[in-house]
Scaffold this active site. Structure first.
Site, PDB file in Angstrom:
ATOM      1  CG  HIS A  86      -0.515   0.410   2.480  1.00 18.44           C
ATOM      2  ND1 HIS A  86      -0.192  -0.476   3.478  1.00 18.44           N
ATOM      3  CD2 HIS A  86      -0.262   1.637   2.983  1.00 18.44           C
ATOM      4  CE1 HIS A  86       0.225   0.197   4.537  1.00 18.44           C
ATOM      5  NE2 HIS A  86       0.200   1.476   4.270  1.00 18.44           N
ATOM      6  CG  ASP A 139      -0.119  -3.875   2.689  1.00 16.75           C
ATOM      7  OD1 ASP A 139       0.375  -3.442   1.635  1.00 16.75           O
ATOM      8  OD2 ASP A 139      -0.407  -3.151   3.665  1.00 16.75           O
ATOM      9  CD  GLN A 234      -1.894   6.159   9.776  1.00 15.51           C
ATOM     10  OE1 GLN A 234      -2.418   5.389  10.558  1.00 15.51           O
ATOM     11  NE2 GLN A 234      -1.831   5.922   8.484  1.00 15.51           N
ATOM     12  N   GLY A 235       3.036   6.212   8.852  1.00 14.60           N
ATOM     13  CA  GLY A 235       4.443   6.476   8.556  1.00 14.60           C
ATOM     14  C   GLY A 235       5.337   5.298   8.861  1.00 14.60           C
ATOM     15  CG  ASP A 236       5.654   3.573  12.477  1.00 12.79           C
ATOM     16  OD1 ASP A 236       6.767   4.121  12.376  1.00 12.79           O
ATOM     17  OD2 ASP A 236       4.880   3.753  13.443  1.00 12.79           O
ATOM     18  CB  SER A 237       2.936   1.686   6.187  1.00 15.84           C
ATOM     19  OG  SER A 237       1.662   1.676   6.747  1.00 15.84           O
TER      20      SER A 237
HETATM   21  N1  ARG Z   1      -1.226   2.491   7.181  1.00 19.73           N
HETATM   22  C1  ARG Z   1      -0.229   3.099   7.992  1.00 19.73           C
HETATM   23  C2  ARG Z   1       0.896   3.639   7.138  1.00 19.73           C
HETATM   24  O1  ARG Z   1       0.734   3.751   5.945  1.00 19.73           O
HETATM   25  C3  ARG Z   1       0.222   2.193   9.101  1.00 19.73           C
HETATM   26  C4  ARG Z   1      -0.799   2.113  10.134  1.00 19.73           C
HETATM   27  C5  ARG Z   1      -0.459   1.172  11.229  1.00 19.73           C
HETATM   28  N2  ARG Z   1      -1.378   1.404  12.277  1.00 19.73           N
HETATM   29  C6  ARG Z   1      -1.374   0.784  13.447  1.00 19.73           C
HETATM   30  N3  ARG Z   1      -2.228   1.160  14.342  1.00 19.73           N
HETATM   31  N4  ARG Z   1      -0.516  -0.162  13.718  1.00 19.73           N
HETATM   32  O2  ARG Z   1       1.892   4.108   7.624  1.00 19.73           O
END
Ligand code: ARG
Length: 276
Positions: A86, A139, A234-237
Protein backbone atom coordinates in the site's frame (compact mmCIF):
# COMPACT_ATOMS: atom_id res chain seq x y z
CA UNK A 1 3.30 7.10 5.69
CA UNK A 2 3.52 10.80 6.30
CA UNK A 3 1.65 13.55 4.65
CA UNK A 4 2.99 14.97 1.48
CA UNK A 5 3.57 18.64 0.92
CA UNK A 6 1.91 18.32 -2.45
CA UNK A 7 -1.76 18.44 -2.05
CA UNK A 8 -3.57 17.43 -5.24
CA UNK A 9 -4.21 13.96 -3.99
CA UNK A 10 -4.52 14.65 -0.33
CA UNK A 11 -8.17 15.39 -0.75
CA UNK A 12 -8.75 12.14 -2.53
CA UNK A 13 -7.03 10.24 0.23
CA UNK A 14 -9.08 12.02 2.80
CA UNK A 15 -12.14 10.60 1.16
CA UNK A 16 -10.63 7.16 1.18
CA UNK A 17 -9.86 7.43 4.84
CA UNK A 18 -13.38 8.42 5.73
CA UNK A 19 -14.91 5.61 3.75
CA UNK A 20 -12.77 3.01 5.39
CA UNK A 21 -12.03 3.62 8.98
CA UNK A 22 -9.75 0.76 9.74
CA UNK A 23 -7.90 0.68 6.48
CA UNK A 24 -4.38 1.52 5.76
CA UNK A 25 -4.75 5.14 4.82
CA UNK A 26 -1.26 6.17 4.03
CA UNK A 27 -0.43 9.84 3.83
CA UNK A 28 -3.38 10.86 5.90
CA UNK A 29 -3.25 10.99 9.63
CA UNK A 30 -5.75 8.64 11.18
CA UNK A 31 -9.12 10.02 12.08
CA UNK A 32 -8.93 12.82 14.60
CA UNK A 33 -9.01 10.06 17.12
CA UNK A 34 -7.15 10.68 20.28
CA UNK A 35 -4.25 8.35 20.22
CA UNK A 36 -3.77 6.81 23.57
CA UNK A 37 -0.14 7.48 23.24
CA UNK A 38 3.01 7.00 20.99
CA UNK A 39 5.75 4.15 16.81
CA UNK A 40 3.35 5.06 19.68
CA UNK A 41 4.69 4.02 23.11
CA UNK A 42 8.13 3.30 21.78
CA UNK A 43 11.63 4.29 22.59
CA UNK A 44 14.47 5.65 20.51
CA UNK A 45 16.68 3.07 18.91
CA UNK A 46 19.49 3.27 16.42
CA UNK A 47 20.15 2.04 12.92
CA UNK A 48 23.24 0.26 14.18
CA UNK A 49 21.08 -1.87 16.48
CA UNK A 50 18.61 -2.51 13.68
CA UNK A 51 20.71 -2.31 10.49
CA UNK A 52 18.01 -4.02 8.40
CA UNK A 53 15.45 -1.23 8.91
CA UNK A 54 15.25 1.15 5.98
CA UNK A 55 13.33 4.30 5.13
CA UNK A 56 11.60 4.58 1.76
CA UNK A 57 12.32 8.03 0.45
CA UNK A 58 11.41 10.52 -2.23
CA UNK A 59 12.28 14.14 -1.54
CA UNK A 60 10.47 15.03 -4.76
CA UNK A 61 7.20 13.77 -3.38
CA UNK A 62 7.59 14.25 0.35
CA UNK A 63 10.05 17.07 0.90
CA UNK A 64 13.53 17.07 2.34
CA UNK A 65 13.17 17.79 6.02
CA UNK A 66 12.87 14.13 6.99
CA UNK A 67 15.05 12.81 4.16
CA UNK A 68 11.90 12.31 2.08
CA UNK A 69 10.79 9.41 4.30
CA UNK A 70 7.28 8.11 3.62
CA UNK A 71 7.30 4.45 4.70
CA UNK A 72 9.50 1.84 6.29
CA UNK A 73 11.00 -1.32 4.89
CA UNK A 74 13.36 -4.13 5.76
CA UNK A 75 16.30 -5.75 4.00
CA UNK A 76 15.53 -9.41 3.33
CA UNK A 77 18.42 -10.02 0.90
CA UNK A 78 21.46 -7.91 -0.07
CA UNK A 79 19.53 -6.20 -2.90
CA UNK A 80 15.93 -6.74 -1.73
CA UNK A 81 13.73 -4.70 0.56
CA UNK A 82 10.35 -5.91 1.75
CA UNK A 83 7.73 -3.25 2.39
CA UNK A 84 3.96 -2.79 2.30
CA UNK A 85 2.29 -2.80 -1.12
CA UNK A 86 0.00 0.00 0.00
CA UNK A 87 3.02 2.31 0.34
CA UNK A 88 3.46 2.17 -3.43
CA UNK A 89 -0.07 2.68 -4.61
CA UNK A 90 -0.40 5.26 -7.31
CA UNK A 91 -3.20 7.04 -5.47
CA UNK A 92 -0.87 7.29 -2.50
CA UNK A 93 2.28 8.40 -4.25
CA UNK A 94 0.59 10.57 -6.85
CA UNK A 95 2.37 8.66 -9.57
CA UNK A 96 3.54 5.16 -10.27
CA UNK A 97 6.54 4.19 -8.17
CA UNK A 98 8.51 3.57 -11.38
CA UNK A 99 7.97 7.20 -12.34
CA UNK A 100 9.44 8.64 -9.16
CA UNK A 101 12.88 9.56 -10.29
CA UNK A 102 14.40 9.93 -6.85
CA UNK A 103 12.88 6.84 -5.24
CA UNK A 104 15.53 5.56 -2.82
CA UNK A 105 15.97 3.39 0.18
CA UNK A 106 17.91 4.88 3.08
CA UNK A 107 20.02 2.54 5.17
CA UNK A 108 21.90 3.28 8.37
CA UNK A 109 20.31 6.64 9.16
CA UNK A 110 18.90 6.85 12.68
CA UNK A 111 18.16 10.57 12.42
CA UNK A 112 16.23 11.56 9.32
CA UNK A 113 17.45 15.15 9.46
CA UNK A 114 21.04 13.91 9.26
CA UNK A 115 22.96 12.46 6.36
CA UNK A 116 24.54 9.34 7.86
CA UNK A 117 24.26 5.99 6.15
CA UNK A 118 23.59 5.35 2.50
CA UNK A 119 20.92 6.22 0.00
CA UNK A 120 20.43 3.51 -2.57
CA UNK A 121 18.29 3.99 -5.68
CA UNK A 122 15.41 1.59 -6.22
CA UNK A 123 15.62 -0.06 -9.61
CA UNK A 124 12.65 -2.40 -9.43
CA UNK A 125 9.30 -2.68 -7.67
CA UNK A 126 7.38 -5.94 -7.38
CA UNK A 127 3.94 -5.86 -5.82
CA UNK A 128 2.29 -9.06 -4.68
CA UNK A 129 0.07 -10.03 -7.63
CA UNK A 130 -2.81 -10.79 -5.28
CA UNK A 131 -2.47 -7.66 -3.14
CA UNK A 132 -6.00 -6.45 -2.53
CA UNK A 133 -6.17 -2.72 -1.84
CA UNK A 134 -9.74 -3.03 -0.56
CA UNK A 135 -9.08 -5.55 2.17
CA UNK A 136 -5.35 -4.91 2.39
CA UNK A 137 -4.74 -8.64 2.08
CA UNK A 138 -1.24 -9.67 0.99
CA UNK A 139 0.12 -6.18 1.62
CA UNK A 140 3.63 -6.90 0.39
CA UNK A 141 5.98 -5.33 -2.12
CA UNK A 142 9.63 -6.12 -2.76
CA UNK A 143 12.02 -3.45 -3.99
CA UNK A 144 15.22 -4.18 -5.87
CA UNK A 145 18.21 -1.99 -5.01
CA UNK A 146 20.79 -0.59 -7.40
CA UNK A 147 23.59 -2.12 -5.33
CA UNK A 148 24.01 -4.87 -2.80
CA UNK A 149 24.49 -4.36 0.92
CA UNK A 150 26.68 -6.60 3.05
CA UNK A 151 25.00 -9.69 4.46
CA UNK A 152 25.07 -8.15 7.96
CA UNK A 153 22.23 -5.83 6.92
CA UNK A 154 19.88 -8.65 6.06
CA UNK A 155 17.17 -9.86 8.44
CA UNK A 156 16.16 -13.50 7.97
CA UNK A 157 12.50 -14.06 7.27
CA UNK A 158 10.62 -16.38 9.63
CA UNK A 159 9.26 -19.39 7.81
CA UNK A 160 5.72 -20.65 8.01
CA UNK A 161 5.31 -22.70 11.17
CA UNK A 162 8.12 -20.87 12.99
CA UNK A 163 7.35 -20.60 16.70
CA UNK A 164 7.60 -16.79 16.49
CA UNK A 165 4.07 -16.77 15.07
CA UNK A 166 2.65 -18.16 18.30
CA UNK A 167 0.45 -15.85 20.33
CA UNK A 168 2.40 -14.31 23.17
CA UNK A 169 5.64 -14.00 21.22
CA UNK A 170 7.46 -10.84 22.23
CA UNK A 171 8.25 -8.73 19.20
CA UNK A 172 9.37 -5.22 18.35
CA UNK A 173 8.17 -2.90 15.63
CA UNK A 174 10.41 -0.23 14.11
CA UNK A 175 9.77 3.02 12.32
CA UNK A 176 9.98 6.78 11.91
CA UNK A 177 6.22 7.20 11.92
CA UNK A 178 3.74 9.19 13.90
CA UNK A 179 4.42 9.07 17.63
CA UNK A 180 1.10 10.47 18.80
CA UNK A 181 -1.55 9.49 16.26
CA UNK A 182 -2.13 13.10 15.28
CA UNK A 183 0.68 13.65 12.82
CA UNK A 184 3.77 14.04 14.95
CA UNK A 185 6.29 12.36 12.70
CA UNK A 186 9.45 11.16 14.37
CA UNK A 187 12.84 12.32 13.18
CA UNK A 188 14.58 9.49 14.95
CA UNK A 189 14.10 5.77 14.53
CA UNK A 190 11.93 4.28 17.27
CA UNK A 191 10.81 0.84 18.30
CA UNK A 192 7.98 -0.45 20.44
CA UNK A 193 7.56 -3.81 22.12
CA UNK A 194 4.35 -5.66 21.36
CA UNK A 195 3.12 -9.24 21.58
CA UNK A 196 1.78 -11.40 18.79
CA UNK A 197 -1.93 -11.89 19.50
CA UNK A 198 -4.16 -14.90 18.85
CA UNK A 199 -6.02 -14.80 15.52
CA UNK A 200 -9.27 -14.87 17.47
CA UNK A 201 -8.45 -11.60 19.19
CA UNK A 202 -7.50 -9.99 15.88
CA UNK A 203 -10.73 -11.15 14.25
CA UNK A 204 -12.71 -9.88 17.19
CA UNK A 205 -11.05 -6.47 16.93
CA UNK A 206 -11.64 -6.29 13.18
CA UNK A 207 -14.73 -8.38 12.37
CA UNK A 208 -16.16 -8.85 8.91
CA UNK A 209 -19.03 -6.43 9.23
CA UNK A 210 -20.37 -3.17 7.98
CA UNK A 211 -17.93 -2.78 5.13
CA UNK A 212 -15.06 -2.31 7.52
CA UNK A 213 -11.69 -3.77 6.77
CA UNK A 214 -11.62 -7.20 8.31
CA UNK A 215 -8.81 -9.27 9.73
CA UNK A 216 -7.76 -12.18 7.50
CA UNK A 217 -5.64 -14.74 9.27
CA UNK A 218 -4.21 -16.31 6.12
CA UNK A 219 -2.18 -13.24 5.17
CA UNK A 220 -2.21 -11.09 8.30
CA UNK A 221 -1.24 -11.23 11.94
CA UNK A 222 -1.87 -8.72 14.66
CA UNK A 223 0.14 -7.55 17.63
CA UNK A 224 -0.30 -5.19 20.52
CA UNK A 225 -0.45 -4.91 24.26
CA UNK A 226 -3.59 -5.46 26.33
CA UNK A 227 -3.71 -1.95 27.75
CA UNK A 228 -2.87 -0.34 24.39
CA UNK A 229 -0.35 2.44 24.18
CA UNK A 230 2.30 0.62 22.19
CA UNK A 231 1.82 0.29 18.46
CA UNK A 232 2.92 1.26 15.00
CA UNK A 233 1.24 4.28 13.45
CA UNK A 234 1.05 6.27 10.20
CA UNK A 235 4.44 6.48 8.56
CA UNK A 236 5.59 3.16 9.98
CA UNK A 237 3.94 1.16 7.21
CA UNK A 238 6.16 -1.37 5.54
CA UNK A 239 8.50 -1.44 8.52
CA UNK A 240 9.41 -4.66 10.29
CA UNK A 241 7.91 -6.55 13.20
CA UNK A 242 10.81 -8.59 14.51
CA UNK A 243 10.92 -11.48 16.97
CA UNK A 244 13.88 -13.57 17.96
CA UNK A 245 16.02 -12.10 15.20
CA UNK A 246 13.57 -12.91 12.46
CA UNK A 247 11.13 -10.93 10.34
CA UNK A 248 7.57 -11.81 11.29
CA UNK A 249 5.45 -8.96 9.94
CA UNK A 250 5.30 -5.70 8.03
CA UNK A 251 3.32 -2.75 9.39
CA UNK A 252 0.10 -2.70 7.39
CA UNK A 253 -2.95 -1.15 9.04
CA UNK A 254 -4.96 -0.56 12.19
CA UNK A 255 -7.70 1.57 13.61
CA UNK A 256 -6.13 4.60 15.20
CA UNK A 257 -2.85 3.93 16.92
CA UNK A 258 -2.22 2.32 20.27
CA UNK A 259 -5.85 1.83 21.20
CA UNK A 260 -6.43 -0.96 23.64
CA UNK A 261 -9.02 -2.76 21.53
CA UNK A 262 -7.46 -2.08 18.12
CA UNK A 263 -4.17 -3.90 17.75
CA UNK A 264 -1.81 -3.21 14.89
CA UNK A 265 -2.27 -5.44 11.85
CA UNK A 266 0.77 -6.73 9.98
CA UNK A 267 1.40 -8.56 6.74
CA UNK A 268 2.22 -12.15 7.66
CA UNK A 269 5.47 -12.31 5.74
CA UNK A 270 5.91 -16.07 5.92
CA UNK A 271 2.57 -16.52 4.18
CA UNK A 272 3.04 -14.09 1.31
CA UNK A 273 6.76 -13.77 0.60
CA UNK A 274 7.91 -15.48 -2.57
CA UNK A 275 11.16 -17.45 -2.58
CA UNK A 276 13.99 -15.20 -3.66
N1 ARG B 1 -1.23 2.49 7.18
C1 ARG B 1 -0.23 3.10 7.99
C2 ARG B 1 0.90 3.64 7.14
O1 ARG B 1 0.73 3.75 5.95
C3 ARG B 1 0.22 2.19 9.10
C4 ARG B 1 -0.80 2.11 10.13
C5 ARG B 1 -0.46 1.17 11.23
N2 ARG B 1 -1.38 1.40 12.28
C6 ARG B 1 -1.37 0.78 13.45
N3 ARG B 1 -2.23 1.16 14.34
N4 ARG B 1 -0.52 -0.16 13.72
O2 ARG B 1 1.89 4.11 7.62
Amino acid sequence: MRRTRRSPYRKRLGAVAVAAVAVASPLVPPLPAVADSVVVGGQPTSASDAPWVVALSSRDRFGGTRSGQFCGGVLVAPTKVATAAHCLREDVLGERPGDIRDFKVIVGRTELHGSKGQEIPVTGVWTHPSYDPKSNARDLAVLTLARALPAGYVLPVAEAGDAVHRPGTEAAVYGWGDTTGIGTYAHTLRSARVSVLPDGACAQAYPQAGGRTAYQSDSMLCAGVPQGGRDACQGDSGGPLVADGRLVGLVSWGSGCGRADSPGVYTKVSAVMPRM
